[in-house]
Design a protein around this motif. Structure first.
Motif, PDB file in Angstrom:
ATOM      1  N   GLU A   1       0.825  -1.204   0.000  1.00 33.54           N
ATOM      2  CA  GLU A   1       0.000   0.000   0.000  1.00 33.54           C
ATOM      3  C   GLU A   1       0.861   1.256   0.000  1.00 33.54           C
ATOM      4  OE1 GLU A   1      -2.704  -0.374   3.294  1.00 33.54           O
ATOM      5  OE2 GLU A   1      -4.074  -1.629   2.154  1.00 33.54           O
ATOM      6  N   GLN A   2       2.166   1.086   0.224  1.00 33.44           N
ATOM      7  CA  GLN A   2       3.101   2.210   0.203  1.00 33.44           C
ATOM      8  C   GLN A   2       4.376   1.751  -0.496  1.00 33.44           C
ATOM      9  OE1 GLN A   2       3.069   3.084   4.469  1.00 33.44           O
ATOM     10  NE2 GLN A   2       1.838   4.902   4.099  1.00 33.44           N
ATOM     11  N   GLU A   3       4.516   2.171  -1.728  1.00 33.18           N
ATOM     12  CA  GLU A   3       5.620   1.686  -2.558  1.00 33.18           C
ATOM     13  C   GLU A   3       6.990   2.067  -2.022  1.00 33.18           C
ATOM     14  OE1 GLU A   3       5.877  -0.394  -5.086  1.00 33.18           O
ATOM     15  OE2 GLU A   3       3.744  -0.816  -4.871  1.00 33.18           O
ATOM     16  N   PHE A   4       7.062   3.198  -1.283  1.00 31.70           N
ATOM     17  CA  PHE A   4       8.381   3.603  -0.798  1.00 31.70           C
ATOM     18  C   PHE A   4       8.937   2.593   0.213  1.00 31.70           C
ATOM     19  CE2 PHE A   4       5.639   5.516   2.417  1.00 31.70           C
ATOM     20  CZ  PHE A   4       6.356   5.377   3.601  1.00 31.70           C
ATOM     21  N   ILE A   5       8.044   1.899   0.921  1.00 31.06           N
ATOM     22  CA  ILE A   5       8.512   0.871   1.856  1.00 31.06           C
ATOM     23  C   ILE A   5       9.061  -0.325   1.088  1.00 31.06           C
ATOM     24  CG2 ILE A   5       7.815  -0.768   3.648  1.00 31.06           C
ATOM     25  CD1 ILE A   5       5.870   1.261   4.686  1.00 31.06           C
ATOM     26  N   VAL A   6       8.363  -0.725   0.027  1.00 27.21           N
ATOM     27  CA  VAL A   6       8.825  -1.843  -0.801  1.00 27.21           C
ATOM     28  C   VAL A   6      10.186  -1.512  -1.408  1.00 27.21           C
ATOM     29  CG1 VAL A   6       8.351  -3.217  -2.870  1.00 27.21           C
ATOM     30  CG2 VAL A   6       6.491  -2.632  -1.304  1.00 27.21           C
ATOM     31  N   LYS A   7      10.354  -0.271  -1.867  1.00 28.11           N
ATOM     32  CA  LYS A   7      11.627   0.147  -2.452  1.00 28.11           C
ATOM     33  C   LYS A   7      12.751   0.058  -1.415  1.00 28.11           C
ATOM     34  CE  LYS A   7      13.871   3.890  -5.028  1.00 28.11           C
ATOM     35  NZ  LYS A   7      15.112   3.807  -4.236  1.00 28.11           N
ATOM     36  N   GLN A   8      12.477   0.562  -0.207  1.00 26.55           N
ATOM     37  CA  GLN A   8      13.491   0.484   0.853  1.00 26.55           C
ATOM     38  C   GLN A   8      13.824  -0.970   1.182  1.00 26.55           C
ATOM     39  OE1 GLN A   8      12.813   2.956   4.396  1.00 26.55           O
ATOM     40  NE2 GLN A   8      11.480   4.264   3.173  1.00 26.55           N
ATOM     41  N   ALA A   9      12.797  -1.821   1.207  1.00 31.01           N
ATOM     42  CA  ALA A   9      13.018  -3.240   1.507  1.00 31.01           C
ATOM     43  C   ALA A   9      13.932  -3.878   0.464  1.00 31.01           C
ATOM     44  CB  ALA A   9      11.681  -3.968   1.562  1.00 31.01           C
ATOM     45  N   LYS A  10      13.669  -3.600  -0.792  1.00 33.69           N
ATOM     46  CA  LYS A  10      14.486  -4.186  -1.860  1.00 33.69           C
ATOM     47  C   LYS A  10      15.910  -3.646  -1.831  1.00 33.69           C
ATOM     48  CE  LYS A  10      10.585  -5.345  -4.822  1.00 33.69           C
ATOM     49  NZ  LYS A  10       9.851  -5.088  -6.088  1.00 33.69           N
ATOM     50  N   ASP A  11      16.061  -2.371  -1.445  1.00 33.19           N
ATOM     51  CA  ASP A  11      17.403  -1.801  -1.314  1.00 33.19           C
ATOM     52  C   ASP A  11      18.188  -2.511  -0.211  1.00 33.19           C
ATOM     53  OD1 ASP A  11      16.891  -0.010  -3.329  1.00 33.19           O
ATOM     54  OD2 ASP A  11      16.422   1.674  -1.993  1.00 33.19           O
ATOM     55  N   LEU A  12      17.448  -3.004   0.808  1.00 35.26           N
ATOM     56  CA  LEU A  12      18.077  -3.718   1.925  1.00 35.26           C
ATOM     57  C   LEU A  12      18.186  -5.227   1.654  1.00 35.26           C
ATOM     58  CD1 LEU A  12      16.191  -1.931   4.862  1.00 35.26           C
ATOM     59  CD2 LEU A  12      18.635  -1.724   4.342  1.00 35.26           C
ATOM     60  N   LYS A  13      17.860  -5.628   0.430  1.00 36.09           N
ATOM     61  CA  LYS A  13      17.901  -7.049   0.036  1.00 36.09           C
ATOM     62  C   LYS A  13      16.894  -7.893   0.813  1.00 36.09           C
ATOM     63  CE  LYS A  13      21.412  -5.882  -2.524  1.00 36.09           C
ATOM     64  NZ  LYS A  13      21.177  -5.586  -3.968  1.00 36.09           N
ATOM     65  N   ILE A  14      15.804  -7.269   1.243  1.00 38.44           N
ATOM     66  CA  ILE A  14      14.725  -7.987   1.926  1.00 38.44           C
ATOM     67  C   ILE A  14      13.772  -8.542   0.876  1.00 38.44           C
ATOM     68  CG2 ILE A  14      12.711  -7.732   3.440  1.00 38.44           C
ATOM     69  CD1 ILE A  14      14.293  -5.499   4.894  1.00 38.44           C
ATOM     70  N   GLU A  15      13.409  -9.800   1.020  1.00 40.51           N
ATOM     71  CA  GLU A  15      12.508 -10.442   0.065  1.00 40.51           C
ATOM     72  C   GLU A  15      11.072  -9.970   0.304  1.00 40.51           C
ATOM     73  OE1 GLU A  15      11.234 -14.911  -1.539  1.00 40.51           O
ATOM     74  OE2 GLU A  15      12.570 -14.684   0.194  1.00 40.51           O
ATOM     75  N   VAL A  16      10.445  -9.411  -0.742  1.00 33.48           N
ATOM     76  CA  VAL A  16       9.057  -8.950  -0.662  1.00 33.48           C
ATOM     77  C   VAL A  16       8.202  -9.838  -1.558  1.00 33.48           C
ATOM     78  CG1 VAL A  16       7.461  -7.025  -1.033  1.00 33.48           C
ATOM     79  CG2 VAL A  16       9.798  -6.576  -0.224  1.00 33.48           C
ATOM     80  N   ILE A  17       7.180 -10.459  -0.977  1.00 28.94           N
ATOM     81  CA  ILE A  17       6.315 -11.372  -1.726  1.00 28.94           C
ATOM     82  C   ILE A  17       4.898 -10.814  -1.688  1.00 28.94           C
ATOM     83  CG2 ILE A  17       5.553 -13.764  -1.979  1.00 28.94           C
ATOM     84  CD1 ILE A  17       7.925 -14.531  -0.106  1.00 28.94           C
ATOM     85  N   GLU A  18       4.446 -10.251  -2.810  1.00 29.55           N
ATOM     86  CA  GLU A  18       3.150  -9.562  -2.825  1.00 29.55           C
ATOM     87  C   GLU A  18       2.004 -10.451  -3.296  1.00 29.55           C
ATOM     88  OE1 GLU A  18       2.927  -5.400  -3.998  1.00 29.55           O
ATOM     89  OE2 GLU A  18       5.079  -5.448  -4.403  1.00 29.55           O
ATOM     90  N   ASN A  19       2.260 -11.339  -4.199  1.00 31.35           N
ATOM     91  CA  ASN A  19       1.209 -12.222  -4.721  1.00 31.35           C
ATOM     92  C   ASN A  19       1.543 -13.656  -4.327  1.00 31.35           C
ATOM     93  OD1 ASN A  19      -0.309 -10.172  -6.249  1.00 31.35           O
ATOM     94  ND2 ASN A  19       1.552 -10.055  -7.496  1.00 31.35           N
ATOM     95  N   ILE A  20       0.709 -14.203  -3.452  1.00 31.51           N
ATOM     96  CA  ILE A  20       1.031 -15.519  -2.912  1.00 31.51           C
ATOM     97  C   ILE A  20      -0.256 -16.262  -2.590  1.00 31.51           C
ATOM     98  CG2 ILE A  20       1.175 -14.623  -0.547  1.00 31.51           C
ATOM     99  CD1 ILE A  20       3.479 -16.585  -0.054  1.00 31.51           C
TER     100      ILE A  20
END
Length: 299
Positions: free
Chosen positions: A266-285
């Motif tokens: 719901e907030q893309e800036f968080i997803v961007k920060q997560a990916k910059d930190l190499k955190i795996e983000v799984i949105e469709n599951i």
């Protein structure tokens, strides 16, 4: 068989988050023991309704025909009125439901929260007694002890907007007074909550009979099929990816341990920060994939 009215809006929503799944599961289980009536609140008209979910709920409950007539009309709704008063629409719903349903033995509100609070209290008059599961998130709980200035400080950090935080905290405090005034006139038999923290950070225990649910959510029995002894070293954030759910705080955890974030963004800036930190983000599951991941968590 006892008659039970379920005052709700989540079960027929197009959303498919934890609260919606919880309420649908509760309805299925209760239908085996009670004669159920599903009584939608005014919040239903602020949300997108799933015709498929509505059809499913009608398999387990009786739905007043007047609701579907109102649904076709799509009445206008004022959020301000819904938050602080028994709105004209809430009164209309109560009057129409009463024409079709005799007094019920009990009213249960399986997922109560600020937006539908007033209309759910009004509709509880359709039962001899009533009870509710109340959402009591930290910094957004009814009758929270937190000071006004502290509330503003916290929500300014969450939203990055002090003006919006002031408006929110002001509305929060005013609704607390409204809720307490109206609910004390006709007290619920119980208020169920999800954790013991409520006894420390709110004044709810002073006024009401609180019961802590354990487990806190009805869960899909499918989860029990996923037992896994091949545990792995990671932690999971599970929920909508936004600051209100604590996703920004989860990023701090992800700097120290291996983190998987599961949920829709719901907030893309968080997803961007997560990916910059190499955190795996799984949105469709799928549910099966989610339970597979959770089953491998190390206790």
């Amino acid at each position: 068989m006892l008659s039970l009215g379920l005052v709700d809006s989540r079960a027929i929503s197009e959303s498919n988050g934890g609260s919606e799944k919880h309420v649908r599961e509760v309805i299925k289980r209760l239908s085996a023991r009670y004669k159920l009536y599903y009584l939608p609140t005014t919040h239903t008209f602020l949300d997108n309704i799933s015709k498929y979910k509505l059809k499913e709920i009608k398999k387990y409950t009786t739905l007043p025909s007047s609701f579907e007539s109102l649904l076709d009309r799509r009445p206008k709704i004022s959020l301000q009125r819904e938050l602080f008063t028994f709105s004209p629409l809430a009164k209309e719903l109560k009057a129409e439901y009463r024409k079709e349903i005799d007094s019920l033995d009990f009213i249960y509100i399986p997922h109560n929260y600020r937006i539908q609070l007033m209309s759910s209290l009004l509709l509880s008059d359709l039962g001899e007694k009533y009870g509710m599961l109340l959402m009591t998130d930290p910094h957004n709980s009814l009758l929270e002890k937190e000071l006004f200035l502290k509330c503003i400080e916290i929500w300014s950090k969450i939203w990055f907007n002090r003006k919006r935080a002031i408006e929110f905290c002001s509305a929060q405090k005013f609704q607390n007074i409204t809720f307490l005034t109206k609910s004390l006139r006709r007290k619920p038999s119980f208020i169920a909550v999800m954790n013991n923290g409520v006894f420390k950070y709110t004044d709810l225990p002073r006024h009401f009979n609180l019961q802590v649910l354990s487990p806190s959510h009805a869960f899909n029995p499918l989860a029990l099929k996923y037992r896994n002894f091949n545990k792995q070293d990671y932690v999971v954030f599970l929920g909508r990816i936004n600051t209100a759910k604590g996703a920004n705080e989860a990023l701090e955890v992800g700097k120290r341990v291996r983190l998987k974030m599961i949920g829709y963004s719901e907030q893309e800036f968080i997803v961007k920060q997560a990916k910059d930190l190499k955190i795996e983000v799984i949105e469709n599951i799928s549910e099966e994939e989610k339970y597979e991941i959770l089953s491998k968590l190390r206790p």
